[in-house]
Write a protein that holds these residues in place. Structure first.
Motif, short mmCIF file in Angstrom:
data_model
loop_
_atom_site.label_atom_id
_atom_site.label_comp_id
_atom_site.label_asym_id
_atom_site.label_seq_id
_atom_site.Cartn_x
_atom_site.Cartn_y
_atom_site.Cartn_z
N VAL A 1 81.14 41.78 143.73
CA VAL A 1 80.20 41.33 142.71
C VAL A 1 79.68 41.98 141.64
CG1 VAL A 1 77.97 40.03 142.57
CG2 VAL A 1 79.20 39.84 144.58
N LEU A 2 79.71 43.38 141.87
CA LEU A 2 79.25 44.29 140.94
C LEU A 2 80.49 44.44 139.85
CD1 LEU A 2 77.43 46.31 139.29
CD2 LEU A 2 78.05 48.19 141.27
N ASP A 3 81.82 44.37 140.37
CA ASP A 3 82.92 44.40 139.71
C ASP A 3 82.75 43.36 138.70
OD1 ASP A 3 83.85 46.34 141.24
OD2 ASP A 3 85.13 45.51 142.24
N MET A 4 82.49 42.12 139.21
CA MET A 4 82.52 40.90 138.22
C MET A 4 81.33 40.93 137.09
SD MET A 4 84.26 38.28 138.59
CE MET A 4 84.54 37.21 137.08
N SER A 5 80.44 41.94 137.22
CA SER A 5 79.52 41.94 136.33
C SER A 5 80.01 42.58 135.12
CB SER A 5 78.10 42.42 136.95
OG SER A 5 77.43 41.71 137.72
N LEU A 6 80.70 43.94 135.75
CA LEU A 6 81.40 44.79 134.73
C LEU A 6 82.36 43.91 134.01
CD1 LEU A 6 80.18 47.78 134.64
CD2 LEU A 6 82.60 48.54 135.46
N LEU A 7 83.19 43.16 134.62
CA LEU A 7 84.24 42.36 134.07
C LEU A 7 83.52 41.69 132.85
CD1 LEU A 7 87.10 41.21 133.26
CD2 LEU A 7 86.82 39.66 135.46
N LEU A 8 82.61 41.05 133.14
CA LEU A 8 81.86 39.99 132.22
C LEU A 8 80.88 40.56 131.31
CD1 LEU A 8 81.44 37.16 134.95
CD2 LEU A 8 83.02 37.05 132.96
N GLY A 9 80.71 41.96 131.36
CA GLY A 9 79.71 42.54 130.19
C GLY A 9 78.24 42.49 130.87
#
Length: 765
Positions: free
Chosen positions: A68-76
């Motif tokens: 989920v943190l990966d997704m936050s980084l992907l989406l800025g």
């Protein structure tokens, strides 16, 4: 009929990722070395799944900390406070600062909030949204790993990038301010998802997996409208690529109508957790849709072999209804939640081991199902014969009968809490805002080495016990110096709060290498409940009584509760889970009674897993709480009024279940509130919690040290919602994973804050 997987364990067969991350955090290796460990794990995972002849293999299911943190980084979706940290030169340091906080060179930035992933023991980092949140492609991880997988797997058609779907991603987050609803951000986020999907299509990807576990929940009308909008837009702008929507952990039949005007190519459903949904969904697929249906047949949350007869029945029913060209088969959810390979286990009784299946074996079970469908019935007969085989190892009729003959008297304390509280206050003479910890203290290399030598029989029982006692004496002196009010013995003899008890209970076993990720680098080794559970003898009494003999202060007896032992184990699936819960509860009850008889006056029965076991649909809550609360009360209700029962819960959303928590009737509950900044206290605006409570004031899942002032601030916030005569001061979880240096300073600050509260807030009484 295509075979695919939703996700594979990412920690490495020997926990290589854990070791590498912790080495990087302590500056023992550089980022290149860390990335190389990650690369090797990914390559091994892809090759394993390719060898198992899967038709679609996931990529981007690997994570250095949390997907989920990966997704936050992907989406800025990154708070400006993390960008402000000096000397952060790479995304990986930014990423770890978000997960763990940053406290160095005068900078002190807290970690992001963490909570449980649906009804599992996995923890995710909660995304935080602003009212005018901007989304953009920030991290290139998904694209880098795609290129890497193309080099390994050669055939790009086999590669299936995995992303959390936009609706679930927004749902899993939280608003930083109250003036908007995070679901209103859907129009901002969808263009970025479309851009990501198009970029993946441009480099040759044929399938993309979008995880939308929100579909198994009781979705609000707003969430349903957002879902229809999101996938209407994706359908409109992302033609020419196959989108698979995945749901798991429960059924989606209540939300199947959402797919009436949506053009995605496949839908994955979980028929392990809810097989009853299949008929309704097949009816929809037969009349309304041309989509492919992916059946989640292999249990990705438990370690038992698949019942092929049951799975084949579902496959054949689906083929008969919609045709063989419109069916896929897979595990029900990501295999993140199970250990990697059963062949790493060498000491499990062969009758038990033969019934077990870890991640590697589970993907091969898909092959077996395909071969049976193609006519190899001998595989089916062999599987049925194995599962039908009975053994005295699994069943004990006396234990079964006891667990079904529990009376109302067995689950009631002698008197109501207000009577017990008066007796306990007269007996203990504790100050306002009494201080304690949750149980465990740092497990150092020295302790782990000691335990390892004992396991290898390089150390006698006598020498081992002597050294553990030295650790206990040392931690008692440290607590006395800090001036804590109620002490603990530190749990140095315990590897894990559940595994320790599994080694001492009949009907349970511990694995050698059955590691599963809990959060970040934290891995746990869930025990296996394979038979009827019973207490063989005292499990904790000797250690707790020794600890009490070393101090004049009150010493807590530390036990793990029946629901947590159940939830944090791989549980037998051949009888109702409530029966197993009652068996464990009775075993804990006998230990509680033995502690009380030995003079221990405060006994903590931890239940951190009570919330995560909660069914995802509210209609199923009552049934769950009926048996889970009963199990806790079986274990705790045997003591006298003067004996104080504590329990502990952590890292879950509790606001909506406090009335049930009150039904546990524990004298004191300690609970997480520090990382969420006391948001839990909102519950007390509508519900008056009757017993004593310790809302955690120190976040132990981050290495940062809280100040006296911020701890006092949290105590003051709690004092405005709760009677101060009922308030305790404590960390929000055990201290096992922390370092001594940070623990000592943090606890000193905690006791100073409690003493400050006694001076400044006593007038609130």
């Amino acid at each position: 009929m295509l075979k695919h997987n939703l996700g594979y364990p990412r920690i490495g067969i020997k926990r290589e990722l854990k070791k590498a991350c912790e080495a990087y955090w302590s500056n023992k290796i550089d980022s290149n070395a860390l990335f190389e460990v990650g690369r090797k794990i990914r390559v091994e995972n892809w090759k394993t799944q390719e060898k198992a002849n899967l038709d679609l293999i996931p990529c981007n299911d690997f994570s250095f900390y949390d997907h989920v943190l990966d997704m936050s980084l992907l989406l800025g979706v990154i708070s400006e406070s993390y960008f402000s940290i000096p000397k952060i030169h790479s995304n990986i340091d930014l990423y770890f600062s978000m997960a763990r906080g940053f406290q160095k060179n005068g900078w002190d930035i807290k970690a992001m909030e963490m909570t449980k992933w649906f009804n599992t023991n996995y923890h995710y980092i909660v995304p935080e949204f602003n009212k005018n949140q901007k989304f953009f492609i920030f991290s290139k991880k998904i694209f880098d790993e795609l290129e890497e997988s193309k080099r390994i797997l050669k055939l790009v058609k086999k590669i299936k990038p995995v992303l959390i779907g936009p609706v679930s991603y927004l749902f899993l987050g939280k608003e930083k301010e109250k003036s908007f609803h995070r679901m209103d951000l859907i129009e901002n986020i969808i263009p970025v998802y479309i851009k990501i999907i198009k970029k993946l299509k441009e480099v040759g990807v044929h399938w993309i997996q979008l995880d939308e576990p929100i579909l198994v929940l009781d979705m609000s009308e707003k969430e349903k409208e957002v879902f229809k909008y999101a996938y209407g837009e994706i359908s409109k702008f992302c033609s020419g690529i196959n989108i698979m929507l995945t749901s798991y952990f429960d059924g989606i039949s209540d939300n199947i109508s959402l797919f009436q005007n949506i053009s995605v190519q496949a839908l994955h459903i979980d028929v392990v957790e809810d097989s009853t949904q299949l008929e309704k969904i097949l009816s929809f697929f037969s009349s309304e849709s041309k989509m492919i249906l992916s059946l989640g047949l292999i249990d990705g949350k438990n370690i038992w072999k698949n019942n092929y007869a049951s799975s084949i029945q579902k496959i054949e029913k689906t083929i008969e209804s919609i045709g063989e060209d419109r069916i896929m088969i897979a595990p029900n959810c990501s295999l993140l939640h199970v250990p990697i390979d059963i062949e790493s286990e060498h000491s499990i009784h062969i009758d038990i081991k033969n019934r077990m299946s870890f991640a590697k074996q589970k993907i091969y079970e898909l092959n077996d199902l395909e071969r049976i469908i193609k006519g190899e019935k001998s595989i089916l007969f062999s599987n049925s014969s194995l599962l039908e085989k009975s053994s005295s190892i699994f069943c004990d009729q006396k234990i079964k009968e006891r667990a079904t003959k529990i009376t109302d008297k067995d689950i009631e304390r002698d008197n109501h809490f207000h009577i017990r509280q008066k007796k306990q206050k007269e007996k203990f003479h504790l100050p306002l805002f009494p201080t304690t910890t949750i149980g465990s203290f740092p497990q150092t290399k020295e302790i782990r080495s000691l335990r390892n030598k004992f396991r290898k029989k390089e150390l006698s029982q006598e020498k081992y016990d002597e050294k553990i006692k030295n650790f206990i004496v040392d931690v008692i002196r440290k607590q006395e110096e800090i001036d804590l009010d109620v002490l603990v013995h530190g749990e140095f003899e315990r590897t894990d709060m559940v595994e320790y008890f599994s080694d001492k209970l009949k009907g349970m076993l511990s694995t050698e290498n059955g590691w599963v990720q809990s959060y970040g680098s934290r891995c746990v080794k869930p025990p296996v409940i394979y038979g009827d559970v019973d207490r063989i003898g005292d499990m904790t009494v000797e250690w707790i009584c020794f600890a009490q003999s070393q101090t004049k202060k009150l010493m807590k007896g530390m036990l793990t509760g029946p629901v947590t032992i159940l939830q944090w184990s791989f549980v037998r699936n051949d009888q109702p889970i409530s029966h197993t819960a009652n068996q464990i509860a009775w075993a804990i009850r006998e230990e509680v009674l033995s502690l009380e008889r030995s003079g221990i006056q405060i006994i903590q029965i931890d239940e951190p897993a009570l919330r995560e076991g909660l069914p995802l649909k509210k209609k199923d809550w009552k049934s769950y709480f009926d048996w889970s609360i009963k199990a806790f009360r079986i274990s705790s209700s045997v003591v006298k009024d003067e004996t104080q029962i504590h329990t502990h819960m952590c890292y879950s959303e509790f606001n909506d279940i406090f009335e049930y928590i009150a039904d546990l009737d524990a004298d004191v509950i300690t609970i997480e509130t520090s990382r969420s900044k006391m948001e839990l206290l909102k519950a007390f605006s509508v519900f008056s919690y009757p017993n004593e409570i310790g809302p955690g004031v120190y976040d132990i899942h981050s290495p940062r040290i809280p100040t006296v002032e911020e701890i006092f601030d949290l105590i003051e916030k709690a004092s405005k919602k709760l009677s101060i005569k009922n308030l305790w001061v404590n960390p929000d979880c055990g201290l096992k994973t922390r370092k001594w240096k940070e623990v000592l300073i943090s606890l000193q600050n905690m006791t100073k804050a409690a003493k400050m509260a006694r001076l400044k807030l006593s007038n609130l009484s």
